[in-house]
Design an enzyme around this catalytic site. Sequence first.
Site, PDB file in Angstrom:
ATOM      1  N   CYS A 197       1.214  -0.748  -0.448  1.00  0.00           N
ATOM      2  CA  CYS A 197      -0.111   0.053   0.095  1.00  0.00           C
ATOM      3  C   CYS A 197       0.739   1.022  -0.263  1.00  0.00           C
ATOM      4  O   CYS A 197       0.919   2.222  -0.602  1.00  0.00           O
ATOM      5  CB  CYS A 197      -0.843   0.047   1.282  1.00  0.00           C
ATOM      6  SG  CYS A 197      -2.189   0.963   1.289  1.00  0.00           S
ATOM      7  N   MET A 198       2.021   1.588   1.055  1.00  0.00           N
ATOM      8  CA  MET A 198       2.683   2.806   1.361  1.00  0.00           C
ATOM      9  C   MET A 198       3.722   2.541   1.308  1.00  0.00           C
ATOM     10  O   MET A 198       4.904   3.697   0.970  1.00  0.00           O
ATOM     11  CB  MET A 198       1.688   3.255   2.467  1.00  0.00           C
ATOM     12  CG  MET A 198       0.305   3.295   2.507  1.00  0.00           C
ATOM     13  SD  MET A 198      -0.079   4.660   1.556  1.00  0.00           S
ATOM     14  CE  MET A 198       0.413   5.746   1.190  1.00  0.00           C
ATOM     15  N   MET A 216      -2.208   4.705  -4.952  1.00  0.00           N
ATOM     16  CA  MET A 216      -2.415   3.411  -5.824  1.00  0.00           C
ATOM     17  C   MET A 216      -1.492   3.997  -6.905  1.00  0.00           C
ATOM     18  O   MET A 216      -1.212   2.879  -7.470  1.00  0.00           O
ATOM     19  CB  MET A 216      -2.900   2.634  -4.698  1.00  0.00           C
ATOM     20  CG  MET A 216      -3.331   2.119  -4.316  1.00  0.00           C
ATOM     21  SD  MET A 216      -1.481   1.958  -3.015  1.00  0.00           S
ATOM     22  CE  MET A 216      -2.062   2.935  -1.614  1.00  0.00           C
ATOM     23  N   GLY A 239      -4.093   5.070   2.734  1.00  0.00           N
ATOM     24  CA  GLY A 239      -4.335   4.003   2.784  1.00  0.00           C
ATOM     25  C   GLY A 239      -5.560   3.673   3.929  1.00  0.00           C
ATOM     26  O   GLY A 239      -7.106   4.366   4.342  1.00  0.00           O
TER      27      GLY A 239
END
Length: 758
Positions: A180-181, A347, A384
């Site tokens: 995600c990050m 994303m 997110g």
Amino acid sequence: MPPDSDKPRGLTRRELVRVLGTSVGLACLTPLAGCGSFWERQTAIPVDSWHKGVCRFCGTGCGVMIGLKDNKVADVKGDDDAHNRGRLCIKGLATRDILYSEGRALHPMIRKNGELQPASWDEAMTLVARRFKDAIQANGPDSVAFYGSGQLYTQESYTANKLFKAGIGTNNVDGNPRLCMASAVTGYTTTFGKDEPAGCYEDIDHAECFFITGSNTLECHPIIWERVRDRKRSHPATKIILVDPRKTPTARHVDLHLPILPGTDVSLYNAMIHVFLEENFIDADMVEHYLSFQEGEQKRTFDDFTRHIAKYEPETVAKTCGVTAQDIREAAFLFASSKATLSLWTMGLNQQVQGTASNRLVSAMHLLTGHFGRPGATPFSLTGQPNACGGVRDTGSLAHALPNGRLVANPKHREEMEDLWNVPRGRISPKPGHHTVALFDAMNRGAVKCCLVMCTNPGQTLPNVTAYREGMEKTFLVVVDTFYPTETTKFADVVLPAALWVEKEGVTGNAERRYHLYPKLVDPPGEARSDLEILVDLATRLGYGDLIAARTPRDVWDEWRKVSAHSQYNFEGITYERLQKERGILWPCPTETHPGTKRRYVPGQDPMASGTGRFDFYGKPDGRAVVWLDHQEEPLDLYSDEYPLIFNTGRILEHWHTMTITGQAPTLKDIHPDYLEIHPYDAHRLKITDGDPVIVKSRRGEVELRARLSDIVRPGMVFATMHSARHLINQSTHDAHDPFSKQPAFKRCAVSVRTKTV
Ligand SMILES: Nc1nc2c(c(=O)[nH]1)N[C@H]1C(S)=C(S)[C@@H](COP(=O)(O)OP(=O)(O)OC[C@H]3O[C@@H](n4cnc5c(=O)[nH]c(N)nc54)[C@H](O)[C@@H]3O)O[C@H]1N2
Ligand SMILES: Nc1nc2c(c(=O)[nH]1)N[C@H]1C(S)=C(S)[C@@H](COP(=O)(O)OP(=O)(O)OC[C@H]3O[C@@H](n4cnc5c(=O)[nH]c(N)nc54)[C@H](O)[C@@H]3O)O[C@H]1N2
Ligand code: SF4
Ligand SMILES: [Mo]
């Protein structure tokens, strides 16, 4: 569990409004229709008392007021005094129901003769501790692992990280923020030396130009989007640029949409910088005093950079990106010429093989044009999950990391943490652990024997998931979840029931570095326990009771804020009392009287910054932020005659990830996400009609969905959501990843599509 998706796509959003007939429905539809904001919900449900809390869903971290009646959560509304100004999106409103939905995991289970069977806590934890001990004894500490989540509270991630790294002695601690990050982290750290955004939500109220890229903000960060729209409503001259291959609902409200071909962001941003150079939009003072230039390991000069950018003339790049040179020039002009430009991204950038490069190029665009550190001018990656920032990134709960921006590979950082954690020098292993894809690969190879999976559902959300299911099957897998069953519990040897949201207390840190408190308001159902209690129990049984001496959310927080005091993240001043009283505080915040920091690296505003200049990029030894010379690489998984379409995956407004939660909420469960967006032209060529069952096939696997003809996607690409467990799109996605961040490239692979009957 996820709804029966054989029903033809369930309710449409418009039908949902009819069914609900309430403002909840309006809240869902309004932003899609693009009218004003109607997120506030007038409630008539009687409650005994209201309590301040935070929404458990996305990284926006909206403040909620939680109404209790007869010791149950009876109602939820937006908190007028929090940054979200009383608004909540449809998921935030649904938190009223999530605690009481069906399918909650209620008691521990142990797999016996192939079946998961109820067991007592003591029986389950004894087994878990014995299997972990046996594995460590026989195969060493690196044969066990923790796979966590950006949805755990900070106290939980911090404790797990400490137990595994300083107790057991393995850095095999990773989690879903890797999916995600991770590219945002490497983007920030390679640019500024430290992770996390420099700006804050208040910057939205001052921006004159928004550069939104790879983010479907309307659906995925709806309350941030509403704030962007507020700005546009009150200052109509404000420009919004969107870069997204799809014409998402967000795209309907922007001034300029660049529907670029997936994976070509590096070219686009370099081309925009080309225009900055050509049109003299460069901030010379920044270049002279605050920036350095780098390519790979090599230091470069501004002249080298200029030569590098010369190759990215918009007219050349236009074809690569699938947009016009004119649009690139206009985007660059709007970006550079506004008084204050704010970028938002998620994303579409992070989940690419060049995720790090795209991230740092967006920061570079701000630094080179001086759109930095002023109200409204900042690069700002949206997060997110509710606690990917505060819980996982800040605590360093990743395989290569240690708390507050420290790295496993750095001997000085290991020593600092060994001293702070009061363990002997040399206890923290110098070897970084396995990042997510490598961890599940190590399970496939039998190198990792036991894994504790907490608050995440990798059986559904890993890329190329079929390849890793065998490993999950082989490994002694302990799955701690609030719901049962999930795609991951299928492979569990032990399932442990967890408390959800306000059934436990904890702190999270949202996308703007705001730490805020979730109070415990109600008891968990059945025998469920908080993740912290489970970790403390495991630590004690493994013989690390002395190390994990902080055992309540408050004690762990106090230990953690004291650890931070020795770092550039200093938030020692964010005491529990303040968290209880205030609507969260933005770190750095070194003292109890410090108000928190809106803009980092600005002397006079950021307590960590020194000097009297415009900026102090204290994360870098020379105080200069780095602009990178990054080249566009050949996109991943090229299409061929056999696989002629690009497959893109993501989310919709009403569902959260694997739908364990939203798939049960009465207001959301009938919204079916099992469809494949396909352009009418491609559908025509492939003889596919709307609603047809279709097979999406990649080089790794295939999945069945229902065709939805739509011009949201460009011809040549198709899109599906990640939400449904019945149709696992990750059977098709790619597990290739960015070489720096190790974040998988979920956003692009080559597929073919055919009707099921063919
Ligand atoms: N409703 C809802 N909200 C959520 C979540 C949820 O599950 N549901 N999950 C939360 C989480 S954990 C996350 S990470 C965020 C995700 O939030 P977003 O990143 O906004 O959502 P996605 O749908 O994953 O992808 C965003 C967009 O990236 C675009 N994209 C694909 N390829 C490219 C490319 O090459 N370049 C560019 N510029 N764009 C590209 C896609 O077309 C898509 O519209 O949402 C958070 N919020
Ligand atoms: N194809 C594709 N795949 C993707 C993505 C994509 O865009 N496309 N996005 C990726 C991204 S950005 C993300 S963040 C991941 C998300 O991937 P996951 O984290 O695997 O998805 P979730 O459904 O959020 O899983 C959270 C689990 O924790 C449980 N849970 C909720 N609260 C608690 C709690 O307090 N304690 C415990 N123990 N359990 C709890 C829920 O029931 C659920 O089973 O997916 C990734 N996978
Ligand atoms: S925007 Fe995110 S945090 Fe805010 S209410 Fe919606 S899901 Fe919750
Ligand atoms: Mo995410």
